[in-house]
Design an enzyme around this catalytic site. Structure first.
Site, short mmCIF file in Angstrom:
data_model
loop_
_atom_site.label_atom_id
_atom_site.label_comp_id
_atom_site.label_asym_id
_atom_site.label_seq_id
_atom_site.Cartn_x
_atom_site.Cartn_y
_atom_site.Cartn_z
N LYS A 42 -24.81 12.68 20.17
CA LYS A 42 -26.15 13.16 20.40
C LYS A 42 -27.19 12.34 19.64
CE LYS A 42 -24.40 17.92 20.56
NZ LYS A 42 -24.44 19.21 19.86
N GLY A 43 -26.74 11.74 18.54
CA GLY A 43 -27.67 11.17 17.56
C GLY A 43 -28.64 10.13 18.07
N GLU A 97 -27.21 3.22 19.38
CA GLU A 97 -26.57 4.16 18.45
C GLU A 97 -27.55 4.52 17.33
OE1 GLU A 97 -24.63 6.35 17.64
OE2 GLU A 97 -22.78 5.68 16.69
N ASP A 98 -27.36 5.70 16.75
CA ASP A 98 -28.26 6.09 15.65
C ASP A 98 -27.93 5.36 14.36
OD1 ASP A 98 -25.82 7.42 15.26
OD2 ASP A 98 -26.66 9.42 15.15
N ASP A 101 -21.82 3.17 10.55
CA ASP A 101 -21.31 3.58 9.23
C ASP A 101 -19.99 2.85 8.97
OD1 ASP A 101 -21.29 5.21 6.91
OD2 ASP A 101 -20.15 6.76 7.92
N LYS A 129 -25.31 1.02 7.63
CA LYS A 129 -24.88 1.15 6.23
C LYS A 129 -23.73 0.18 6.01
CE LYS A 129 -24.38 5.89 6.32
NZ LYS A 129 -24.31 7.28 5.82
N PHE A 150 -26.51 9.63 2.73
CA PHE A 150 -26.39 10.45 3.93
C PHE A 150 -27.79 10.84 4.38
CE2 PHE A 150 -25.54 13.83 6.83
CZ PHE A 150 -24.42 13.35 7.49
N ASP A 157 -28.03 14.20 12.29
CA ASP A 157 -27.82 15.58 11.87
C ASP A 157 -26.91 15.70 10.67
OD1 ASP A 157 -25.36 14.88 13.30
OD2 ASP A 157 -24.88 17.00 13.10
N ARG A 163 -31.85 17.34 13.30
CA ARG A 163 -32.05 16.26 14.28
C ARG A 163 -33.51 16.10 14.68
NH1 ARG A 163 -27.05 14.58 16.20
NH2 ARG A 163 -25.49 16.20 16.47
P1 IMP Z 1 -18.82 5.41 12.19
O1 IMP Z 1 -17.82 5.57 13.28
O2 IMP Z 1 -18.25 5.73 10.83
O3 IMP Z 1 -19.56 4.09 12.19
O4 IMP Z 1 -19.82 6.61 12.32
C1 IMP Z 1 -20.91 6.63 13.05
C2 IMP Z 1 -21.30 8.07 13.27
O5 IMP Z 1 -21.19 8.88 12.08
C3 IMP Z 1 -22.75 8.09 13.63
O6 IMP Z 1 -22.91 7.99 15.01
C4 IMP Z 1 -23.20 9.42 13.09
O7 IMP Z 1 -22.97 10.42 14.05
C5 IMP Z 1 -22.31 9.70 11.91
N1 IMP Z 1 -23.00 9.35 10.65
C6 IMP Z 1 -22.70 8.34 9.82
N2 IMP Z 1 -23.52 8.29 8.77
C7 IMP Z 1 -24.40 9.30 8.95
C8 IMP Z 1 -25.52 9.78 8.18
O8 IMP Z 1 -25.91 9.25 7.12
N3 IMP Z 1 -26.17 10.86 8.71
C9 IMP Z 1 -25.80 11.46 9.87
N4 IMP Z 1 -24.77 11.05 10.61
C10 IMP Z 1 -24.07 9.98 10.15
MG MG Z 2 -23.79 9.61 16.24
#
Ligand code: IMP
Ligand code: MG
Length: 173
Positions: A42-43, A97-98, A101, A129, A150, A157, A163
């Protein structure tokens, strides 16, 4: 909704400048091409809405929903819970993508979409990040790199909350 645990990180005016810059980069790179934007729910919905309105050409928009499960193993497991309906083959695809991470979500999605033989495939993320990465992954377009914090708001969210905050805040423990 705002409370003492939230500290401002990215203001409305900075969000606007970031979107203006990315809008210009995407216009430069995709003008005259058959572009399909895939927004990760959703982000990514607010960022995608801001981006598409900066593109002065036709763009097709679709949505995909992924669920990620962390903690059970180091690689992380990602499931596709709602797929796009758009034909990908031969099209120029941009995933929006939002936040990037660990890199697990986008690594999974990139390989899924690549199987469908797009003409090109690039990634645009609002936040990145880099210090959190557990797999090697670089986005093609990055709004802003941030430290290991975070963050919530602007689509992001914490347990489905925050959100709709119009700016980005750090959620303090
Ligand atoms: P990844 O697969 O670890 O790169 O995660 C990405 C997903 O984790 C993002 O699409 C977010 O939904 C969630 N996420 C990672 N860091 C944050 C944050 O700081 N705040 C909110 N959601 C996050
Ligand atoms: Mg997301």
């Amino acid at each position: 909704m705002k409370n003492d645990n939230l500290t401002s990180l990215i203001t409305k005016s900075e969000i606007n400048s970031i979107c203006d810059r990315l809008g210009s980069e995407l216009t430069r790179d995709y003008q005259g091409k058959d572009l399909v934007i895939i927004c990760i729910l959703k982000g990514g919905f607010i960022f995608a809405a801001d981006l598409v309105r900066r593109l002065p050409f036709n763009v097709q928009l679709d949505f995909i929903r992924l669920a990620s499960y962390q903690g059970t193993n180091s690689t992380g497991k990602v499931d596709l819970v709602h797929d796009v309906t758009t034909k990908i083959e031969g099209r120029h695809i941009l995933i929006v993508e939002d936040i990037l991470d660990t890199g697990n979500t986008l690594t999974f999605l990139k390989s899924e979409i690549e199987k469908r033989k797009p003409a090109s495939l690039k990634i645009c993320t609002f936040l990145d990040k880099p210090s959190r990465r557990t797999v090697t992954f670089e986005a093609d377009y990055v709004g802003k790199k941030i430290d290991d914090l975070f963050v919530v708001g602007y689509g992001l969210d914490f347990n489905e909350k925050f959100r709709n905050l119009p700016e980005v805040f750090v959620l303090n423990p």
